[in-house]
Structure formats: C-alpha cells, structure tokens
Design a protein around this motif. Structure first.
Motif, PDB file in Angstrom:
ATOM      1  N   MET A  38     -32.852  54.640  23.345  1.00  0.00           N
ATOM      2  CA  MET A  38     -34.124  54.162  23.666  1.00  0.00           C
ATOM      3  C   MET A  38     -35.704  54.591  24.424  1.00  0.00           C
ATOM      4  SD  MET A  38     -32.512  50.294  25.089  1.00  0.00           S
ATOM      5  CE  MET A  38     -31.481  50.084  25.773  1.00  0.00           C
ATOM      6  N   LEU A  39     -34.947  55.492  24.910  1.00  0.00           N
ATOM      7  CA  LEU A  39     -36.121  56.322  25.743  1.00  0.00           C
ATOM      8  C   LEU A  39     -37.127  57.621  24.589  1.00  0.00           C
ATOM      9  CD1 LEU A  39     -34.357  57.178  28.967  1.00  0.00           C
ATOM     10  CD2 LEU A  39     -36.276  56.187  28.758  1.00  0.00           C
ATOM     11  N   ILE A  40     -36.615  57.587  24.032  1.00  0.00           N
ATOM     12  CA  ILE A  40     -36.870  58.418  22.693  1.00  0.00           C
ATOM     13  C   ILE A  40     -37.485  57.431  21.289  1.00  0.00           C
ATOM     14  CG2 ILE A  40     -36.664  59.952  19.908  1.00  0.00           C
ATOM     15  CD1 ILE A  40     -33.779  60.983  21.853  1.00  0.00           C
ATOM     16  N   ALA A  49     -39.131  38.822  30.375  1.00  0.00           N
ATOM     17  CA  ALA A  49     -40.097  37.934  29.730  1.00  0.00           C
ATOM     18  C   ALA A  49     -40.377  38.503  28.178  1.00  0.00           C
ATOM     19  CB  ALA A  49     -41.513  39.548  30.451  1.00  0.00           C
ATOM     20  N   GLY A  50     -39.688  39.233  27.193  1.00  0.00           N
ATOM     21  CA  GLY A  50     -39.236  40.384  25.976  1.00  0.00           C
ATOM     22  C   GLY A  50     -39.361  41.505  26.496  1.00  0.00           C
ATOM     23  N   GLY A  51     -39.386  41.965  24.541  1.00  0.00           N
ATOM     24  CA  GLY A  51     -39.226  43.315  24.306  1.00  0.00           C
ATOM     25  C   GLY A  51     -37.993  44.003  24.842  1.00  0.00           C
ATOM     26  N   ILE A  52     -38.204  45.305  24.695  1.00  0.00           N
ATOM     27  CA  ILE A  52     -36.806  46.680  24.942  1.00  0.00           C
ATOM     28  C   ILE A  52     -36.806  46.485  26.638  1.00  0.00           C
ATOM     29  CG2 ILE A  52     -38.792  48.080  25.356  1.00  0.00           C
ATOM     30  CD1 ILE A  52     -36.928  49.948  22.977  1.00  0.00           C
ATOM     31  N   GLY A  53     -37.459  46.182  27.291  1.00  0.00           N
ATOM     32  CA  GLY A  53     -37.180  46.241  28.900  1.00  0.00           C
ATOM     33  C   GLY A  53     -35.746  46.100  28.994  1.00  0.00           C
ATOM     34  N   ALA A  54     -35.505  44.522  28.509  1.00  0.00           N
ATOM     35  CA  ALA A  54     -34.089  43.721  28.790  1.00  0.00           C
ATOM     36  C   ALA A  54     -32.627  44.696  28.502  1.00  0.00           C
ATOM     37  CB  ALA A  54     -34.366  41.849  27.952  1.00  0.00           C
ATOM     38  N   PRO A  55     -32.843  45.763  26.962  1.00  0.00           N
ATOM     39  CA  PRO A  55     -31.755  45.708  26.331  1.00  0.00           C
ATOM     40  C   PRO A  55     -31.222  47.139  26.927  1.00  0.00           C
ATOM     41  CG  PRO A  55     -33.443  46.064  25.037  1.00  0.00           C
ATOM     42  CD  PRO A  55     -33.703  44.963  26.171  1.00  0.00           C
ATOM     43  N   LEU A  56     -32.940  48.104  27.467  1.00  0.00           N
ATOM     44  CA  LEU A  56     -32.848  49.040  28.509  1.00  0.00           C
ATOM     45  C   LEU A  56     -32.621  49.296  30.290  1.00  0.00           C
ATOM     46  CD1 LEU A  56     -34.001  52.000  28.429  1.00  0.00           C
ATOM     47  CD2 LEU A  56     -36.048  51.714  29.361  1.00  0.00           C
ATOM     48  N   LYS A  63     -27.813  51.709  16.260  1.00  0.00           N
ATOM     49  CA  LYS A  63     -28.393  51.163  16.630  1.00  0.00           C
ATOM     50  C   LYS A  63     -29.501  51.197  16.485  1.00  0.00           C
ATOM     51  CE  LYS A  63     -25.399  48.918  19.841  1.00  0.00           C
ATOM     52  NZ  LYS A  63     -24.858  48.385  21.067  1.00  0.00           N
ATOM     53  N   ILE A  64     -29.602  52.203  16.390  1.00  0.00           N
ATOM     54  CA  ILE A  64     -31.485  52.703  16.103  1.00  0.00           C
ATOM     55  C   ILE A  64     -32.577  51.441  15.736  1.00  0.00           C
ATOM     56  CG2 ILE A  64     -33.422  54.297  14.705  1.00  0.00           C
ATOM     57  CD1 ILE A  64     -31.377  56.540  15.432  1.00  0.00           C
ATOM     58  N   PRO A  65     -32.063  50.924  14.143  1.00  0.00           N
ATOM     59  CA  PRO A  65     -33.484  49.156  13.767  1.00  0.00           C
ATOM     60  C   PRO A  65     -33.466  48.479  15.228  1.00  0.00           C
ATOM     61  CG  PRO A  65     -31.511  50.463  12.147  1.00  0.00           C
ATOM     62  CD  PRO A  65     -31.096  51.130  13.442  1.00  0.00           C
ATOM     63  N   GLU A  66     -32.376  47.681  15.525  1.00  0.00           N
ATOM     64  CA  GLU A  66     -32.277  47.260  16.509  1.00  0.00           C
ATOM     65  C   GLU A  66     -32.958  47.279  18.291  1.00  0.00           C
ATOM     66  OE1 GLU A  66     -29.287  45.471  20.221  1.00  0.00           O
ATOM     67  OE2 GLU A  66     -28.738  45.884  18.385  1.00  0.00           O
ATOM     68  N   TYR A  67     -33.133  48.693  18.095  1.00  0.00           N
ATOM     69  CA  TYR A  67     -34.264  48.833  18.885  1.00  0.00           C
ATOM     70  C   TYR A  67     -35.442  49.533  18.855  1.00  0.00           C
ATOM     71  CZ  TYR A  67     -29.839  51.060  21.878  1.00  0.00           C
ATOM     72  OH  TYR A  67     -28.489  50.679  21.902  1.00  0.00           O
ATOM     73  N   ILE A  68     -36.110  49.930  17.544  1.00  0.00           N
ATOM     74  CA  ILE A  68     -37.133  49.438  16.787  1.00  0.00           C
ATOM     75  C   ILE A  68     -37.972  48.278  16.077  1.00  0.00           C
ATOM     76  CG2 ILE A  68     -38.152  50.240  14.864  1.00  0.00           C
ATOM     77  CD1 ILE A  68     -36.339  52.555  13.944  1.00  0.00           C
ATOM     78  N   MET A  69     -37.117  47.238  16.152  1.00  0.00           N
ATOM     79  CA  MET A  69     -37.257  45.640  16.288  1.00  0.00           C
ATOM     80  C   MET A  69     -37.885  45.586  17.736  1.00  0.00           C
ATOM     81  SD  MET A  69     -37.046  45.070  13.521  1.00  0.00           S
ATOM     82  CE  MET A  69     -38.353  42.853  13.994  1.00  0.00           C
ATOM     83  N   TYR A  70     -36.812  45.931  18.621  1.00  0.00           N
ATOM     84  CA  TYR A  70     -37.214  46.128  20.401  1.00  0.00           C
ATOM     85  C   TYR A  70     -38.778  45.975  20.562  1.00  0.00           C
ATOM     86  CZ  TYR A  70     -33.051  43.356  21.415  1.00  0.00           C
ATOM     87  OH  TYR A  70     -31.261  42.819  21.447  1.00  0.00           O
ATOM     88  N   MET A  71     -38.910  47.258  20.095  1.00  0.00           N
ATOM     89  CA  MET A  71     -40.146  48.107  20.135  1.00  0.00           C
ATOM     90  C   MET A  71     -41.582  47.384  19.850  1.00  0.00           C
ATOM     91  SD  MET A  71     -41.121  50.101  22.173  1.00  0.00           S
ATOM     92  CE  MET A  71     -42.926  50.646  23.219  1.00  0.00           C
ATOM     93  N   VAL A  72     -41.104  46.524  18.102  1.00  0.00           N
ATOM     94  CA  VAL A  72     -42.042  46.079  17.053  1.00  0.00           C
ATOM     95  C   VAL A  72     -42.641  44.653  18.256  1.00  0.00           C
ATOM     96  CG1 VAL A  72     -42.554  44.562  15.719  1.00  0.00           C
ATOM     97  CG2 VAL A  72     -41.010  47.397  15.504  1.00  0.00           C
ATOM     98  N   LEU A 118     -30.118  47.015  30.671  1.00  0.00           N
ATOM     99  CA  LEU A 118     -28.727  46.386  30.716  1.00  0.00           C
ATOM    100  C   LEU A 118     -27.583  47.459  30.438  1.00  0.00           C
ATOM    101  CD1 LEU A 118     -26.566  44.162  30.754  1.00  0.00           C
ATOM    102  CD2 LEU A 118     -27.167  43.694  28.175  1.00  0.00           C
ATOM    103  N   ALA A 119     -28.788  48.533  29.604  1.00  0.00           N
ATOM    104  CA  ALA A 119     -27.799  49.764  29.189  1.00  0.00           C
ATOM    105  C   ALA A 119     -27.518  50.427  29.699  1.00  0.00           C
ATOM    106  CB  ALA A 119     -28.595  50.119  28.074  1.00  0.00           C
ATOM    107  N   SER A 120     -28.485  50.718  30.880  1.00  0.00           N
ATOM    108  CA  SER A 120     -28.239  51.833  32.491  1.00  0.00           C
ATOM    109  C   SER A 120     -27.500  51.530  32.935  1.00  0.00           C
ATOM    110  CB  SER A 120     -29.815  51.727  32.737  1.00  0.00           C
ATOM    111  OG  SER A 120     -30.907  50.570  33.413  1.00  0.00           O
ATOM    112  N   LEU A 121     -27.909  50.043  33.416  1.00  0.00           N
ATOM    113  CA  LEU A 121     -26.433  49.201  34.895  1.00  0.00           C
ATOM    114  C   LEU A 121     -24.807  49.627  34.365  1.00  0.00           C
ATOM    115  CD1 LEU A 121     -28.119  46.463  35.673  1.00  0.00           C
ATOM    116  CD2 LEU A 121     -28.000  47.738  36.745  1.00  0.00           C
ATOM    117  N   GLN A 122     -24.760  49.787  32.710  1.00  0.00           N
ATOM    118  CA  GLN A 122     -23.301  50.056  32.114  1.00  0.00           C
ATOM    119  C   GLN A 122     -23.129  50.972  31.956  1.00  0.00           C
ATOM    120  OE1 GLN A 122     -23.897  47.109  28.800  1.00  0.00           O
ATOM    121  NE2 GLN A 122     -23.397  45.154  29.554  1.00  0.00           N
ATOM    122  N   ARG A 123     -24.188  52.427  32.578  1.00  0.00           N
ATOM    123  CA  ARG A 123     -23.522  53.845  32.339  1.00  0.00           C
ATOM    124  C   ARG A 123     -23.432  53.874  30.811  1.00  0.00           C
ATOM    125  NH1 ARG A 123     -24.912  52.343  36.738  1.00  0.00           N
ATOM    126  NH2 ARG A 123     -23.903  54.119  38.270  1.00  0.00           N
TER     127      ARG A 123
END
Length: 264
Positions: free
Chosen positions: A241-243, A219-226, A68-77, A228-233
């Motif tokens: 994503m933090l990296i 409001a867009g960006g990487i915050g939503a998947p971040l 999922k690195i490419p997906e996270y990079i797009m969220y960060m972009v 969501l992933a933390s809530l799902q442990r």
C-alpha cells in the motif's frame, strides 16, 4: 577604540531572577517528563531490519500482497477522488472569503481573516472525526473534511494574492467610468486567476496526502486498510500500500508541477 574597551551592559538583578525562574521551571518540566513517562516498548519482537525487509522487499515476493494490488489501486483512486472533490469545493468557496479578507477590497477584512483563522485551527483529521459522526462513515465525510479545511488555507492565500494586485489598473478603470462589475471582471480577475489556479493545484497535491490519513477514522480511502494491516502486523501488505501511495503521489506531483509551471 579597542573592542575590548567596550563594556557589555550588565544584566539587572530583576532580569537574572527571571532567567533563573524560567530555567528552574524548564528543568522541573523535563524532570517530570522523563521520570513519569513510561518509555518501555511493547511492540513487535521483530527487529527493525526484519520489519524493513518485510515492508520494502516482502511486497514483491508475497503472493497475498501481489494479489491485492488491484484492490489497493481502487482504494487509492477513491483517495484521489476524495481529495479532488474536496479541493474543487474549496477552490470555489474560498474565493469570496479571499475577497472578504483582502484589506484592499474589504473594509471588514479582519472579519474574513478571523473566519479563515478559525477554519484553519481545526486539522483535517479532527474535521473528519466530526463529519463521520454527523454523516456516517465513507468518502462523503472525507470530502467535507478536506473541503472545509482547504477553504481556510486557500482563502488565506487568495487574500494575499488579491492584496498584491496592481491597484493602478483598478484606478484607471474607475477613472474611465467603469462600474464595480467591470472593475472586477477586467481589472481584478485577470490578475488573480493564474495565482488562484496555481494555488488550487498545489493544494490538491497536499490534499491527496492528507486524504490518505482520513481513512483511519472511517472517512474513506486507503487509510483504513493501511492502519488495519499495520495493526495486524501484515507488513508485506502495508509495504504494498505504501508503494501504491508513493507511486500515485509522485505521478500527481509531476503532472501538477508541469501544469503550475505553464500557468504561472
């Protein structure tokens, strides 16, 4: 005269009563806070060491996180783009507010400062919640939230820059018959543009960090998947994503730092 001979002023009875009342109120508040607050922890059964291992070691071994690195990079972009658009809007719109708030340029500077104080009173996350409800979920709400909040911050900094300019240059131009436009173009703008640019770039660094949080409210960006992933442990994905966030923010800090050093 010996220092010991100097008598310390005695505290009056009224002052002692005030101190006692304040101390009693503080003690009562602490008592209420600790006795009525539920401090039980209902989190994960994993130990902090396990969570730390999954956050910072797991991302390099977990296949799902690596894929999922490419997906996270797009969220960060998208996050970086939100911050750039918001900062660009603020950098332009904050200029008239800065001149309105500068005491050496405006006779009603108190009005400008009151407006900027009102804008800064609302944090980005609150503005994002309002704009998500107004314009819907997505990057547009994030851009508006970042832009409006940054107007308040940059406007205040711009006003301080304008108030610190060399007024002798302005007086010399006026003495030589320059009109207000010429005074502004040749006397004020050259003095403030370097600082304006430096502050705008520095604000962009801050907005990149802020925009990573706005995704939490849609409001867009990487915050939503971040979040969501933390809530799902899914700590491996959270760690990846933090990296990505740390690497991108570090690169932006280095680049903007060099640009600001050349400008100033």
């Amino acid at each position: 005269m010996d220092i010991k001979d100097i008598k310390k002023p005695k505290m009056s009875i009224k002052r002692r009563v005030q101190v006692f009342v304040i101390a009693a109120i503080l003690i009562y508040l602490y008592y209420v806070a600790f006795t009525m607050t539920d401090l039980t922890y209902r989190g994960s059964s994993l130990s902090p060491l396990n969570v730390f291992e999954r956050l910072f070691i797991g991302p390099f071994t977990d296949e799902v996180a690596l894929s999922k690195i490419p997906e996270y990079i797009m969220y960060m972009v998208e996050t970086v783009a939100i911050a750039y658009a918001g900062t660009l809007i603020a950098a332009v719109l904050a200029i008239p507010f800065g001149f309105l708030s500068a005491s050496n340029m405006s006779k009603v500077s108190y009005i400008g400062k009151a407006i900027l104080n009102g804008i800064r009173a609302f944090p980005e996350i609150m503005l994002a919640i309002i704009f998500v409800a107004a314009v819907g979920m997505g990057p547009y709400a994030g851009v508006l939230a970042i832009g409006i909040h940054s107007i308040g911050m940059l406007g205040k900094l711009y006003a301080e820059v304008i108030e610190s300019i060399d007024m002798k240059v302005i007086e010399a131009l006026k003495a030589n018959g320059a009109n207000p436009i010429q005074v502004m173009w040749f006397g004020v703008i050259p003095q403030v543009i370097p600082s304006f640019s430096s502050y705008a770039i520095y604000r962009y660094e801050i907005d990149v960090r802020s925009s990573t949080i706005l995704g939490v409210v849609g409001a867009g960006g990487i915050g939503a998947p971040l979040i969501l992933a933390s809530l799902q442990r899914k700590w491996e994905e959270v760690g990846m994503m933090l990296i990505v966030i740390i690497v991108v923010v570090t690169i932006i800090d280095l680049i903007s730092g060099k640009i600001r050093a050349k400008i100033v």
